[in-house]
Design an enzyme around this catalytic site. Structure first.
Site, PDB file in Angstrom:
ATOM      1  N   ASP A 105       0.859  -1.172   0.000  1.00 25.68           N
ATOM      2  CA  ASP A 105       0.000   0.000   0.000  1.00 25.68           C
ATOM      3  C   ASP A 105       0.902   1.232   0.000  1.00 25.68           C
ATOM      4  O   ASP A 105       1.807   1.343   0.823  1.00 25.68           O
ATOM      5  CB  ASP A 105      -0.872  -0.012   1.264  1.00 25.68           C
ATOM      6  CG  ASP A 105      -2.306   0.385   0.988  1.00 25.68           C
ATOM      7  OD1 ASP A 105      -2.487   1.460   0.374  1.00 25.68           O
ATOM      8  OD2 ASP A 105      -3.216  -0.360   1.375  1.00 25.68           O
ATOM      9  N   ASP A 206      -3.094   4.593  -2.513  1.00 25.87           N
ATOM     10  CA  ASP A 206      -4.187   5.160  -1.740  1.00 25.87           C
ATOM     11  C   ASP A 206      -4.601   6.533  -2.281  1.00 25.87           C
ATOM     12  O   ASP A 206      -3.736   7.395  -2.506  1.00 25.87           O
ATOM     13  CB  ASP A 206      -3.692   5.308  -0.292  1.00 25.87           C
ATOM     14  CG  ASP A 206      -4.801   5.583   0.685  1.00 25.87           C
ATOM     15  OD1 ASP A 206      -5.667   4.716   0.851  1.00 25.87           O
ATOM     16  OD2 ASP A 206      -4.798   6.673   1.291  1.00 25.87           O
ATOM     17  N   GLU A 261      -6.299   3.818  -6.225  1.00 27.71           N
ATOM     18  CA  GLU A 261      -7.610   3.991  -5.603  1.00 27.71           C
ATOM     19  C   GLU A 261      -8.141   5.349  -6.029  1.00 27.71           C
ATOM     20  O   GLU A 261      -7.538   6.388  -5.730  1.00 27.71           O
ATOM     21  CB  GLU A 261      -7.502   3.913  -4.077  1.00 27.71           C
ATOM     22  CG  GLU A 261      -8.878   3.823  -3.427  1.00 27.71           C
ATOM     23  CD  GLU A 261      -8.927   4.348  -1.997  1.00 27.71           C
ATOM     24  OE1 GLU A 261      -9.850   3.991  -1.268  1.00 27.71           O
ATOM     25  OE2 GLU A 261      -8.031   5.128  -1.624  1.00 27.71           O
ATOM     26  N   HIS A 334     -11.127  -3.288   2.800  1.00 24.85           N
ATOM     27  CA  HIS A 334     -11.069  -2.938   4.225  1.00 24.85           C
ATOM     28  C   HIS A 334     -11.889  -1.704   4.574  1.00 24.85           C
ATOM     29  O   HIS A 334     -11.974  -1.345   5.752  1.00 24.85           O
ATOM     30  CB  HIS A 334      -9.608  -2.722   4.619  1.00 24.85           C
ATOM     31  CG  HIS A 334      -9.019  -1.524   3.923  1.00 24.85           C
ATOM     32  ND1 HIS A 334      -8.811  -1.494   2.557  1.00 24.85           N
ATOM     33  CD2 HIS A 334      -8.649  -0.310   4.383  1.00 24.85           C
ATOM     34  CE1 HIS A 334      -8.325  -0.312   2.225  1.00 24.85           C
ATOM     35  NE2 HIS A 334      -8.211   0.424   3.312  1.00 24.85           N
ATOM     36  N   ASP A 335     -12.429  -1.016   3.573  1.00 24.69           N
ATOM     37  CA  ASP A 335     -13.272   0.162   3.817  1.00 24.69           C
ATOM     38  C   ASP A 335     -14.748  -0.142   3.594  1.00 24.69           C
ATOM     39  O   ASP A 335     -15.584   0.761   3.717  1.00 24.69           O
ATOM     40  CB  ASP A 335     -12.901   1.295   2.835  1.00 24.69           C
ATOM     41  CG  ASP A 335     -11.515   1.856   3.053  1.00 24.69           C
ATOM     42  OD1 ASP A 335     -11.005   1.781   4.190  1.00 24.69           O
ATOM     43  OD2 ASP A 335     -10.943   2.387   2.075  1.00 24.69           O
TER      44      ASP A 335
END
Ligand code: TEU
Ligand code: CA
Length: 564
Positions: A105, A206, A261, A334-335
């Site tokens: 990440d 991210d 993302e 994970h969100d």
């Protein structure tokens, strides 16, 4: 055709199946209640048996954990909660030995306010680090503009000592980096090279679409108490310039994969980030399908996803990117809430069947599947009772903003959180029916979902009819299958509000996928003329293809065919 840049990248990511690991919740090996790198190493065989060949590792760097590691204080250090550098090296080596690549990440829209760059910037207005961040004077004692943080409140924090405000799109402990400063870009490219030189295989970037801010930082359109920065900061004026520079200086020099993302991205914009001819990224995450259940309070809503809208969105992405870009296929991360709870049916009678149906529907489309840990077990949302059960800064902030502010009752907000809160994805992996689901010998940092006695990897490994075994079979079928990788996409029955069906065709082969998204028998509007033989299904008993049973998924395959 002339090439505009020289790339060392091959396209292995088109054959990748990514397994996303949220390390904090995966497996704890030292009893401190926090999952760790050694826990991941211990479960590499599990990942391999599933059929995944890439792991996306959520942040494992040094961090004060205001946002569970998405607030990084040292990009080159492993957080001691997760282990040591030697643990990381062992994980990477053991993964590679099994043919599993590791994608890290990369969180570089912002750092932690405890990063050395920010502490230096804050301490001295004349420090060279001051301009690593976005500082502005206030407007008559109020923030520089009306932007609201995505995590609630103003996006500006006043720094008493230096008399200026700094920008933070996320929490005030996540100050935004100033990408206009070439020194910042240089630092980011350095740290990327540093990880690639260690042998990591790429990056999930991210909120990469937020890195370029609009000139003059104008007010955003009113959005409640604050202005909405999203239309101004998403896909900002220089973002593609920055990514091309990153590609030229770093990415094109390594054999790696990249996924950005990119909230609110349209297919046209996605092709600017990740079109095959762009020299930027390999693919981007679209959230069109996950945001269909949003309501007036955004994600805090009691709405279910409408199947017609879901079909339209997914088909649109399949068609728009075909031969020009590459899709990310995901139900959850994970969100997000758990896939089966959001898009399927997590009542015991339907949970396993609908979880298998969802996997069949999405992972036979064109693109790279991203499976979030526990999805392959059909793990569900968690029964959080009070906000004290929750850990996520987004949910906790929203609870106080909306409940204390009188917009919704506490009970209503907890219902929203049980439906949409990020902690649903973050409860510990359910390994065994034993204490704490086999996740830890201590006390887990967030409560285990009480359904672990029924839903766990040990039980599912032993049951050939489990969600886990179905995922393994599906991914085995998918592997090296040209019609899935390269075939076109045609939807059937677009008007049906219960059935999602489509065909894929390539080089004389045809695959037809039929899925019932409801708990009732659903008649097919018409029977396709020619469908070949069944290669995959989630019911063991055969039935004629004139209707689909509740949450049925069935896949047909035909060689040398025209139509299904
Ligand atoms: O998420 C960005 C993002 O779009 C989310 O804040 C999203 O709005 C929210 O999660 C929806 O519930 C990334 C990370 O995936 C997330 O975990 C981080 O909190 C965030 O960036 C800040 O780094
Ligand atoms: Ca641990």
């Amino acid at each position: 055709m002339q090439k505009t840049y020289i790339s060392r990248q091959s396209q292995w990511w088109k054959d990748a199946v990514v397994y996303q690991i949220y390390p904090r919740s995966f497996l704890d090996t030292n009893g401190d209640g926090i999952g760790d790198l050694n826990g991941i190493t211990l479960r590499l065989d599990y990942v391999q048996a599933l059929g995944a060949n890439v792991i996306w590792l959520c942040p494992v760097y040094a961090s004060p954990n205001d946002d569970n590691g998405y607030d990084i204080s040292d990009y080159r250090a492993i957080h001691p909660d997760f282990g040591t550098r030697a643990d990381f090296e062992r994980l990477l080596g053991e993964a590679h030995r099994r043919g599993i690549r590791i994608v890290m990440d990369l969180v570089v829209n912002h750092t932690s306010d405890e990063h050395a760059w920010f502490t230096a910037a804050r301490a001295d207005r004349n420090s060279p680090y001051r301009d690593y961040y976005i500082w502005r004077d206030g407007r008559n004692g109020t923030p520089p503009n009306n932007w609201g943080s995505w995590f609630g409140g103003s996006a500006w924090e006043y720094d008493e000592a230096s008399g200026q405000y700094y920008l933070h799109i996320f929490s005030k402990k996540q100050p935004d980096l100033n990408w206009e400063n070439p020194a910042v870009r240089g630092e980011v490219f350095d740290l990327m090279r540093w990880w690639l030189d260690q042998g990591v295989d790429g990056f999930r970037m991210d909120v990469i679409s937020l890195i370029s801010k609009p000139e003059g930082l104008p007010d955003g359109p009113p959005d409640g108490e604050f202005g909405d920065l999203s239309p101004l900061c998403l896909n900002g004026p220089r973002v593609h310039e920055y990514l091309r520079e990153m590609n030229a200086q770093v990415l094109s020099r390594y054999d790696n994969m990249t996924v950005g993302e990119t909230p609110n991205v349209t297919p046209a914009e996605a092709l600017r980030y990740a079109g095959f001819d762009r020299g930027e990224l390999n693919m981007v995450f679209s959230f069109d399908h996950t945001s269909l259940s949003d309501g007036p309070l955004g994600k805090w809503s009691g709405q279910k996803t409408d199947l017609g809208a879901l079909k339209a969105v997914l088909a649109n992405w399949q068609l728009a990117l075909h031969q020009r870009g590459w899709n990310c296929l995901f139900w959850s991360n994970h969100d997000q809430p758990r896939a089966v709870s959001k898009f399927g049916d997590d009542r015991p009678a339907f949970r396993a069947r609908s979880a298998k149906m969802l996997a069949t529907c999405l992972y036979l489309m064109q693109g790279t599947p991203y499976i979030f840990q526990g999805e392959e077990l059909g793990m569900t949302n968690a029964p959080f009772e009070t906000i004290a059960d929750c850990r996520d800064i987004e949910s906790v902030n929203a609870y106080h903003r909306l409940v204390d502010g009188g917009s919704v009752s506490g009970e209503q907000m907890m219902r929203y959180i049980r439906q949409a809160g990020r902690d649903n994805a973050r409860t510990p992996m359910q390994w065994t029916p034993g204490a704490q689901a086999g996740f830890t010998a201590g006390t887990p940092w967030i409560g285990v979902n009480p359904n672990y006695r029924q839903i766990n990897a040990e039980a599912e490994q032993a049951d050939s009819d489990s969600v886990l075994c179905y995922y393994r079979a599906l991914l085995r079928f998918r592997r090296n299958n040209p019609v899935i990788r390269d075939g076109d996409f045609v939807m059937f029955y677009p008007e049906s509000d219960s059935i999602f069906a489509y065909s894929r065709q390539f080089d004389g082969e045809t695959l037809c996928v039929f899925c019932n998204f409801t708990d009732a028998e659903a008649p097919l509007p018409y029977t396709p003329p020619r469908i070949g033989q069944i290669v995959l299904r989630n019911y063991s008993e055969d039935a004629p293809l004139c209707s689909l049973r509740p949450y049925e998924a069935v896949v047909y395959y035909a060689e040398e065919s025209g139509e299904c």
